[in-house]
Structures are given as structure tokens and as C-alpha cells.
Design a protein around this motif. Structure first.
Motif, mmCIF file in Angstrom:
data_model
loop_
_atom_site.group_PDB
_atom_site.id
_atom_site.type_symbol
_atom_site.label_atom_id
_atom_site.label_comp_id
_atom_site.label_asym_id
_atom_site.label_seq_id
_atom_site.Cartn_x
_atom_site.Cartn_y
_atom_site.Cartn_z
ATOM 1 N N TYR A 170 29.697 -14.330 -6.032
ATOM 2 C CA TYR A 170 28.676 -14.341 -4.981
ATOM 3 C C TYR A 170 28.073 -15.741 -4.904
ATOM 4 N N TRP A 171 27.497 -16.075 -3.764
ATOM 5 C CA TRP A 171 26.904 -17.396 -3.558
ATOM 6 C C TRP A 171 25.890 -17.720 -4.655
ATOM 7 N N PHE A 183 36.518 -9.077 2.434
ATOM 8 C CA PHE A 183 36.149 -9.791 3.660
ATOM 9 C C PHE A 183 35.160 -10.902 3.354
ATOM 10 N N ALA A 184 34.231 -10.630 2.438
ATOM 11 C CA ALA A 184 33.156 -11.590 2.143
ATOM 12 C C ALA A 184 32.566 -11.277 0.774
ATOM 13 N N PRO A 185 31.900 -12.270 0.135
ATOM 14 C CA PRO A 185 31.169 -11.964 -1.093
ATOM 15 C C PRO A 185 30.019 -10.994 -0.786
ATOM 16 N N PRO A 186 29.568 -10.180 -1.736
ATOM 17 C CA PRO A 186 29.998 -10.162 -3.132
ATOM 18 C C PRO A 186 31.292 -9.367 -3.343
ATOM 19 N N LEU A 220 23.063 -10.295 -1.189
ATOM 20 C CA LEU A 220 23.653 -8.988 -1.508
ATOM 21 C C LEU A 220 24.109 -8.921 -2.958
ATOM 22 N N GLN A 269 32.516 -5.166 -0.915
ATOM 23 C CA GLN A 269 31.468 -4.344 -0.294
ATOM 24 C C GLN A 269 30.470 -3.889 -1.366
ATOM 25 N N THR A 270 29.239 -4.311 -1.188
ATOM 26 C CA THR A 270 28.198 -4.062 -2.186
ATOM 27 C C THR A 270 28.124 -2.583 -2.601
#
Ligand SMILES: N[C@@H](CCC(=O)N[C@@H](CS)C(=O)NCC(=O)O)C(=O)O
Length: 240
Positions: free
Chosen positions: A7-8, A56-59, A14, A70-71
Motif C-alpha cells: 500500500y502507498w 486492480f489497485a493497492p492495497p 485503505l 480489495q480491502t
């Protein structure tokens, strides 16, 4: 097993919903992006052609052979493994349902400062953000907080938690929502909170759990800031 959380690095965002579960579980994990060169490693994995189930995206969370995105899905995985989910299927579905509702709420919080497009700066959508936030604090936040208050009232176990007698992962996420709303909209929350005493009590109960309290006072807890989901822009914190 050592989990890898991707994650960022500079925001709670998230990823924080996952971090809270890992911390309460005292799980062995590495917050990859916060390691040297970690954000690059995170993006490399996201773009890798060798990943069969690309997120698709973090996290996203690496758990041995699994790569889970997906969180709510990550928490669905972690919950039963770390005693943070109810024991029955019906209970686990209920936990997942509450988590998905929290995800909806979090999306709406994001849209208070980015009502037009995530790709635009906040300063380029300020008038719309003002309108959106006014609706959020006057209508949507009360509806969500009222819903979670009702869930707490209807919990037959009579505990201060959302499900049954013990803490489950949606409790950790609701704690984070209250903390975030307090940060983003302190004036509005001062007015709103007394109407939802059980939600407020749950926040305190989670905050004082020994592992969560230790986490919150550590440097692993990134302070809220104006890059994450919960942002404090005083001009948006209306109190009408
Ligand atoms: N529904 C997803 C949303 C993931 C998401 O939006 N991640 C953000 C960071 S908070 C991101 O990096 N998004 C990139 C994008 O949407 O292009 C979840 O709950 O994990």
C-alpha cells in the motif's frame, strides 16, 4: 507466515483497514512500500506479467502463494485466520456485509474532496467539493452512523461490538471511520457524535485495546494528512 502488505507509504488510506487487523492479530507482516525502494516494488508487482490474478489497485496482501486485492476481500481472508471473524458462515457473511457497507461509506468520504474526478486536484473541484461535503455531513454521514448505531443496538449479545460478544474486523474498521471523520470534519462531528453513543463507545473501546493502543502510539501509524481519504479542509467542515 510473514504477510506482505502492499500500500502507498505516506498515507493511512485503505491500507489502514488492513494494518489495523494485522496489528490486532499481532501478525508477522512487512509494510512493503515503507521499506527502501518499496513503492517501486509495489508497482512492479502490480504491472508484472507473471501475476495470474493481478489486483486492480493497492492495497493488496501477499500470503504465501496468494495475492489478494480489495480491502474487504483481504479482511475476509484475514478475519477467520486470526480470530477476528465470527465462527459461522452466517456470521462471516454478516461481517463481510458490514465491511462492504463501510467501503461504501469510505468511497463517499473520498468523494467529498474529489466529487468530480480522482485525476483532478482538489483545488480544481472546490465548489463541487463544498456542495458534496454539505450533503455528506448533513445527510449521508448521519445515515451511515445511524445504521451502525442500529446494528450495535440489535446485537443480541449486548456487547459493545458489532457482532456477537467479541471484537471482529468490522469493529476495527468502524473505529478507523470515526477517527477519520473526527479528523476531517471536527466541527460537524462535534454536533453529530452525541446522537450515536454506541458508535462513539465502540471507537473508544477499540482505541484502548492494548495492541491497537500500542500501534496508534507507534511510528507505524502514519498521521492523517491531506493525501489520504480523510482530509481536513477547514472550508469543507461546515456546521449547519
Ligand atoms: N475497492 C478497492 C479500491 C482500491 C483503490 O481505490 N486504491 C487506491 C488507493 S486508496 C488506488 O491506488 N487507486 C488507483 C486507481 O484507482 O487508479 C479497495 O477497497 O481496495
Amino acid at each position: 507466515m510473514r504477510y506482505e502488505l502492499y500500500y502507498w507509504a505516506g498515507i493511512q488510506g485503505l491500507g489502514e483497514f488492513v494494518r489495523l487487523a494485522l496489528e490486532e492479530a499481532r501478525a508477522d507482516y512487512v509494510d512493503i512500500a515503507r521499506e527502501a525502494d518499496g513503492e517501486r516494488a509495489m508497482l512492479r508487482l502490480l504491472d508484472s506479467k507473471d501475476v495470474e490474478h493481478p489486483p486492480f489497485a493497492p492495497p493488496y496482501l501477499k500470503a504465501e502463494e496468494l495475492l489478494i486485492g480489495q480491502t474487504a476481500n483481504i479482511l475476509f481472508y484475514l478475519g477467520p485466520r486470526h480470530d477476528l471473524a465470527p465462527p459461522t458462515e452466517a456470521g462471516r457473511l454478516w461481517a463481510h456485509q458490514l465491511q462492504l457497507t463501510i467501503a461504501d461509506l469510505v468511497d463517499e468520504v473520498h468523494d467529498t474532496h474529489h466529487p468530480i474526478a480522482s485525476s483532478l486536484y482538489y483545488k480544481d473541484q472546490r465548489p463541487e467539493a463544498k456542495r458534496r461535503t454539505a450533503d455528506f455531513v448533513n445527510s449521508r454521514a448521519p445515515k451511515y452512523l445511524g445504521y451502525f448505531e442500529k446494528v450495535l443496538i440489535r446485537n443480541k449479545a449486548g456487547s459493545e461490538y458489532l457482532i456477537g460478544a467479541n471484537l471482529t474486523y468490522p469493529d476495527l474498521s468502524l473505529f478507523q471511520v470515526v477517527a477519520g471523520l473526527r479528523y476531517a470534519f471536527p466541527r460537524a462531528m462535534t454536533r453529530l457524535e452525541p446522537k450515536y453513543p454506541r458508535v462513539t463507545a465502540l471507537h473508544e473501546r477499540v482505541a484502548t485495546r492494548p495492541r491497537i493502543a500500542a500501534y496508534l502510539s507507534s511510528n507505524r501509524r502514519i498521521p492523517f494528512n491531506e493525501h489520504g481519504i480523510f482530509r481536513h479542509y477547514p472550508e469543507l467542515d461546515v456546521d449547519t
